[in-house]
Scaffold this motif. Structure first.
Motif, mmCIF file in Angstrom:
data_model
loop_
_atom_site.group_PDB
_atom_site.id
_atom_site.type_symbol
_atom_site.label_atom_id
_atom_site.label_comp_id
_atom_site.label_asym_id
_atom_site.label_seq_id
_atom_site.Cartn_x
_atom_site.Cartn_y
_atom_site.Cartn_z
ATOM 1 N N UNK A 102 0.865 -1.177 0.000
ATOM 2 C CA UNK A 102 0.000 0.000 0.000
ATOM 3 C C UNK A 102 0.901 1.226 0.000
ATOM 4 N N UNK A 103 1.001 1.899 -1.133
ATOM 5 C CA UNK A 103 1.934 3.016 -1.327
ATOM 6 C C UNK A 103 1.158 4.325 -1.188
ATOM 7 N N UNK A 104 1.533 5.112 -0.192
ATOM 8 C CA UNK A 104 0.747 6.268 0.212
ATOM 9 C C UNK A 104 1.375 7.564 -0.281
ATOM 10 N N UNK A 105 0.558 8.425 -0.884
ATOM 11 C CA UNK A 105 0.942 9.815 -1.145
ATOM 12 C C UNK A 105 -0.142 10.708 -0.579
ATOM 13 N N UNK A 106 0.246 11.907 -0.174
ATOM 14 C CA UNK A 106 -0.746 12.806 0.377
ATOM 15 C C UNK A 106 -0.627 14.227 -0.109
ATOM 16 N N UNK A 107 0.601 14.638 -0.453
ATOM 17 C CA UNK A 107 0.838 16.033 -0.815
ATOM 18 C C UNK A 107 1.827 16.078 -1.974
ATOM 19 N N UNK A 108 1.853 17.218 -2.661
ATOM 20 C CA UNK A 108 2.629 17.327 -3.895
ATOM 21 C C UNK A 108 4.083 16.867 -3.768
ATOM 22 N N UNK A 109 4.805 17.189 -2.685
ATOM 23 C CA UNK A 109 6.193 16.697 -2.611
ATOM 24 C C UNK A 109 6.304 15.174 -2.672
ATOM 25 N N UNK A 110 5.237 14.482 -2.250
ATOM 26 C CA UNK A 110 5.269 13.017 -2.302
ATOM 27 C C UNK A 110 5.256 12.481 -3.725
ATOM 28 N N UNK A 111 4.590 13.199 -4.631
ATOM 29 C CA UNK A 111 4.399 12.661 -5.975
ATOM 30 C C UNK A 111 5.743 12.449 -6.674
ATOM 31 N N UNK A 112 6.674 13.390 -6.460
ATOM 32 C CA UNK A 112 7.969 13.281 -7.113
ATOM 33 C C UNK A 112 8.779 12.109 -6.573
ATOM 34 N N UNK A 113 8.390 11.605 -5.419
ATOM 35 C CA UNK A 113 9.134 10.501 -4.808
ATOM 36 C C UNK A 113 8.513 9.136 -5.112
ATOM 37 N N UNK A 114 7.211 9.086 -5.281
ATOM 38 C CA UNK A 114 6.552 7.789 -5.405
ATOM 39 C C UNK A 114 6.673 7.196 -6.808
ATOM 40 N N UNK A 115 6.815 8.032 -7.835
ATOM 41 C CA UNK A 115 6.846 7.508 -9.207
ATOM 42 C C UNK A 115 7.875 6.420 -9.427
ATOM 43 N N UNK A 116 9.161 6.693 -9.192
ATOM 44 C CA UNK A 116 10.166 5.647 -9.420
ATOM 45 C C UNK A 116 10.018 4.464 -8.471
ATOM 46 N N UNK A 117 9.513 4.703 -7.269
ATOM 47 C CA UNK A 117 9.321 3.598 -6.327
ATOM 48 C C UNK A 117 8.241 2.650 -6.849
ATOM 49 N N UNK A 118 7.138 3.204 -7.318
ATOM 50 C CA UNK A 118 6.082 2.359 -7.900
ATOM 51 C C UNK A 118 6.611 1.536 -9.064
ATOM 52 N N UNK A 119 7.354 2.188 -9.949
ATOM 53 C CA UNK A 119 7.881 1.485 -11.124
ATOM 54 C C UNK A 119 8.788 0.334 -10.704
ATOM 55 N N UNK A 120 9.642 0.571 -9.719
ATOM 56 C CA UNK A 120 10.574 -0.469 -9.274
ATOM 57 C C UNK A 120 9.832 -1.603 -8.572
ATOM 58 N N UNK A 121 8.837 -1.281 -7.765
ATOM 59 C CA UNK A 121 8.079 -2.330 -7.064
ATOM 60 C C UNK A 121 7.219 -3.129 -8.037
ATOM 61 N N UNK A 122 6.675 -2.464 -9.046
ATOM 62 C CA UNK A 122 5.860 -3.169 -10.038
ATOM 63 C C UNK A 122 6.677 -4.180 -10.838
ATOM 64 N N UNK A 123 7.995 -4.002 -10.849
ATOM 65 C CA UNK A 123 8.862 -4.939 -11.567
ATOM 66 C C UNK A 123 9.142 -6.200 -10.761
ATOM 67 N N UNK A 124 8.719 -6.238 -9.512
ATOM 68 C CA UNK A 124 8.895 -7.424 -8.666
ATOM 69 C C UNK A 124 7.631 -8.261 -8.769
ATOM 70 N N UNK A 125 7.702 -9.459 -9.350
ATOM 71 C CA UNK A 125 6.476 -10.220 -9.653
ATOM 72 C C UNK A 125 5.594 -10.500 -8.449
ATOM 73 N N UNK A 126 6.164 -10.676 -7.258
ATOM 74 C CA UNK A 126 5.330 -11.070 -6.119
ATOM 75 C C UNK A 126 4.708 -9.884 -5.388
ATOM 76 N N UNK A 127 4.976 -8.684 -5.864
ATOM 77 C CA UNK A 127 4.370 -7.504 -5.246
ATOM 78 C C UNK A 127 3.157 -7.045 -6.050
#
Length: 369
Positions: free
Chosen positions: A10-35
């Protein structure tokens, strides 16, 4: 863990500064098949136009869940996030909660998870300003105490966590995911000339300003001194000033807008990520009270004068292009005079700010979660 080892993140964002941080994290986690990743937007920052533009600029998918909490006092907002986030966690299969940064949503969601016995990963852990009058500082300290994985951007964060008694086995130096985003989008940045067209500011030589912190914009005397400084600086270096809506409200309420408009200062609407990245990359000097911009200008090699008395990102001062100058007009003008004489700090890009921080986070979670 389920029989197949699948985990819901469960990847949480709440405010604009978070958006710049979550993008690459989502992409990297989505590349892990069991996540299985679920993007949760708490709605702490809720302007649809700004949100949609930033998500589009950053190539982030639409949130899977929007808690739509909106604006309120710190206590009410934190409570609303907790109330609305709890059923999301209890309804998820074998969840891990991943939070980023230091906003109210970060602490609220970490607290819900900890109370439910669900593990928490904190991206951008260990940063400290030493100023507990900042709500963000309280959020940082408490989130780190609750987290099972603490992912740090710089070595000093490790020292901070050690001093606070955090088990070193939970702490990982991975680099800076905001720089992952910057490096991944730099070629897509909107040229400054396009953004500044018709503004009266020459895109070949300008400074860039952002102001939004309550300590700077809510006090009429403090804001008056900052306006005086910007007007004086603009006489030598024209300024582009993308103006946060709240800041514009304060400038108007205190009667300062006309002074800025009479100077070589382009008052712009808030900019999307790619336009702001182009403005930063093309600027000769940055004046800001933003934490993230201190990091971005260091990565870009742009001298930065930070209009605060402290910073939770000391590596940008120790190694990067950042100088803390505070809010006193004399100190600001002295720092600007030094920049005019020397060209400002050159600095260097810190270790592990190489665009691969999110990959390191995904590898660690894959091995340990």
């Amino acid at each position: 863990m389920t029989a197949k080892g699948l985990r819901t993140l469960l990847c949480v964002v709440g405010a604009r500064p978070n958006y710049m941080k979550i993008g690459p994290v989502l992409a990297a986690l989505d590349a892990v098949p069991r996540f299985r990743t679920v993007l949760i937007h708490t709605g702490q920052h809720y302007d649809p136009q700004m949100n949609d533009a930033l998500f589009a600029d950053l190539g982030i998918r639409a949130p899977d869940v929007n808690l739509a909490v909106g604006s309120a006092s710190h206590a009410v907002q934190t409570a609303q996030v907790m109330m609305r986030f709890e059923p999301v966690v209890t309804g998820a299969a074998d969840p891990v909660v991943l939070v980023v940064g230091d906003v109210n949503s970060t602490l609220a969601c970490a607290l819900v998870a900890a109370k439910l016995g669900v593990k928490v990963a904190h991206v951008e852990a260990g940063l400290r300003s030493g100023d507990r009058a900042m709500p963000e500082e309280i959020n940082r300290i408490l989130t780190d105490q609750l987290s099972d994985w603490l992912f740090c951007t710089e070595a000093e964060a490790l020292d901070n966590l050690r001093a606070e008694g955090i088990d070193a086995g939970r702490v990982h130096l991975v680099g800076n995911v905001m720089i992952d985003t910057l490096l991944g989008n730099l070629k897509r940045a909107v040229p400054a000339a396009a953004t500044l067209a018709g503004s009266g500011v020459d895109a070949s030589s300008y400074g860039l300003v952002t102001l939004h912190r309550p300590a700077n914009v809510d006090d009429e005397g403090v804001l008056a001194g900052l306006v005086d400084s910007l007007v004086a600086i603009a006489a030598h270096l024209p300024l582009a000033f993308p103006c946060h809506p709240r800041t514009r409200q304060r400038l108007e309420a205190f009667g300062f807008l006309d002074r800025l408009r009479a100077a070589p200062i382009a008052l712009l609407e808030p900019q999307g990520y790619l336009a702001m990245l182009g403005l930063m990359a093309g600027s000769r000097l940055m004046l800001t009270d933003s934490g993230g911009i201190q990091e971005e200008t260091t990565a870009l090699g742009v001298p930065c004068l930070t209009l605060r008395d402290n910073t939770e990102r000391p590596i940008t001062v120790d190694e990067g292009t950042n100088t803390l100058v505070g809010r006193d007009p004399k100190a600001i003008m002295a720092a600007f005079a030094d920049w005019r004489a020397t060209g400002g700090k050159g600095g260097r890009v810190p270790a592990l700010w190489d665009g691969r921080a999110a990959e390191r986070i995904a590898r660690i979670l894959d091995a340990e979660a």
